[in-house]
Design a protein around this motif. Structure first.
Motif, short mmCIF file in Angstrom:
data_model
loop_
_atom_site.label_atom_id
_atom_site.label_comp_id
_atom_site.label_asym_id
_atom_site.label_seq_id
_atom_site.Cartn_x
_atom_site.Cartn_y
_atom_site.Cartn_z
N SER A 24 0.83 -1.20 0.00
CA SER A 24 0.00 0.00 0.00
C SER A 24 0.86 1.25 0.00
O SER A 24 2.05 1.21 0.30
CB SER A 24 -0.93 0.02 1.21
N ARG A 70 -4.57 5.76 0.34
CA ARG A 70 -5.24 5.95 -0.95
C ARG A 70 -5.08 4.80 -1.94
O ARG A 70 -5.78 4.76 -2.93
CB ARG A 70 -4.74 7.24 -1.60
N LEU A 71 -4.14 3.89 -1.68
CA LEU A 71 -3.86 2.84 -2.65
C LEU A 71 -3.48 1.55 -1.95
O LEU A 71 -2.70 1.56 -0.99
CB LEU A 71 -2.71 3.26 -3.56
N GLU A 83 -2.76 -2.79 -3.09
CA GLU A 83 -2.77 -3.92 -4.02
C GLU A 83 -2.67 -5.20 -3.22
O GLU A 83 -1.94 -5.26 -2.23
CB GLU A 83 -1.57 -3.85 -4.96
N SER A 86 -6.65 -4.31 -6.99
CA SER A 86 -6.03 -3.01 -6.78
C SER A 86 -7.14 -2.00 -6.47
O SER A 86 -8.12 -1.91 -7.19
CB SER A 86 -5.26 -2.57 -8.03
N SER A 140 -7.69 2.07 -5.59
CA SER A 140 -7.04 3.37 -5.62
C SER A 140 -8.07 4.48 -5.49
O SER A 140 -9.07 4.50 -6.19
CB SER A 140 -6.29 3.55 -6.95
#
Length: 178
Positions: A129, A133-134, A136, A149, A151
C-alpha cells in the motif's frame, strides 16, 4: 528491389527457412523434454471479475455505484463518477495464468510500495500500500495468481483500501472453481 533479385531471393530464403527448422532427432527430443518439464497445472477458474458482483465491489469500496465498468479477458475495472481533487476512485481485478506473482510483488516494491505477506484461504500472497489511498493485494494459486487493486487517486477515501482489497480477495478465493 528489382524484380529479378526479389524472385531469386525468395527460393533462397525458403531453403534457409526449411534448413533452419530441421534438426536431428536428439535435438527434437531435448526440446520436447524441456517443454514437458515446464508444463504447469492450471489453477482454479475464478469467473468473470473474480466471481464478485458490481454491488459487492461498491460495498467493499465504499461508493454508491460506478460510472464505468470494464470487463475483458484480462480482468475488470470499476471507476466511480465521484471526483474529489485530481482523480476518481478506481478498483481493478486481474487474473494471471502461468505468471509469477513475485514479479508483481517486486514491481510494487520497486515503485515504493513495500509488500508484506498475507494468506487468504490457505493461499499465500502479498499486500502493498501507499498511504491510505492505494492498496494492491495478490493471491497465488500454484503458477497462477489473482490481483486486486484499490485506488482513491485524488479522491477522499471512503473505505480503507487494504480492507476493501482483502474483502474482495476473500470472496474471489471462496468462489474459485477447481
Amino acid at each position: 528491389m528489382p524484380k529479378k533479385l526479389l524472385v531469386g531471393a525468395l527460393p533462397a530464403a525458403a531453403v534457409l527457412l526449411l534448413t533452419g527448422c530441421g534438426g536431428s532427432g536428439a535435438d527434437e527430443r531435448s526440446l520436447g523434454d524441456a517443454a514437458a518439464s515446464t508444463t504447469r497445472d492450471a489453477g482454479p477458474f475464478f469467473g468473470e471479475c473474480g466471481s464478485v458482483t458490481d454491488d459487492e465491489v461498491a460495498k467493499a469500496f465504499g461508493v454508491p455505484g460506478f460510472a464505468t465498468v470494464v470487463r475483458n479477458s484480462v480482468g475488470c475495472e470499476w471507476q466511480s463518477s465521484v471526483q474529489d481533487g485530481q482523480g476518481s476512485p478506481h478498483v481493478s481485478f486481474s487474473w494471471y495464468r502461468g505468471s509469477p506473482i513475485g514479479r508483481e510483488r517486486a514491481g510494487s516494491e520497486l515503485i515504493g510500495r513495500p509488500a508484506t505477506d498475507v494468506e487468504i484461504g490457505a493461499h499465500p500472497g502479498f499486500v502493498s500500500s501507499l498511504s491510505s489511498r492505494l492498496c494492491e493485494l495478490g493471491v497465488q494459486f500454484g503458477d497462477d495468481f489473482v490481483h486486486w487493486s484499490i485506488s482513491y487517486a485524488g479522491a477522499a477515501p471512503t473505505a480503507d483500501p487494504c480492507r476493501a482489497a482483502r474483502q474482495l480477495a476473500e470472496l474471489t478465493v471462496e468462489r474459485a472453481q477447481k
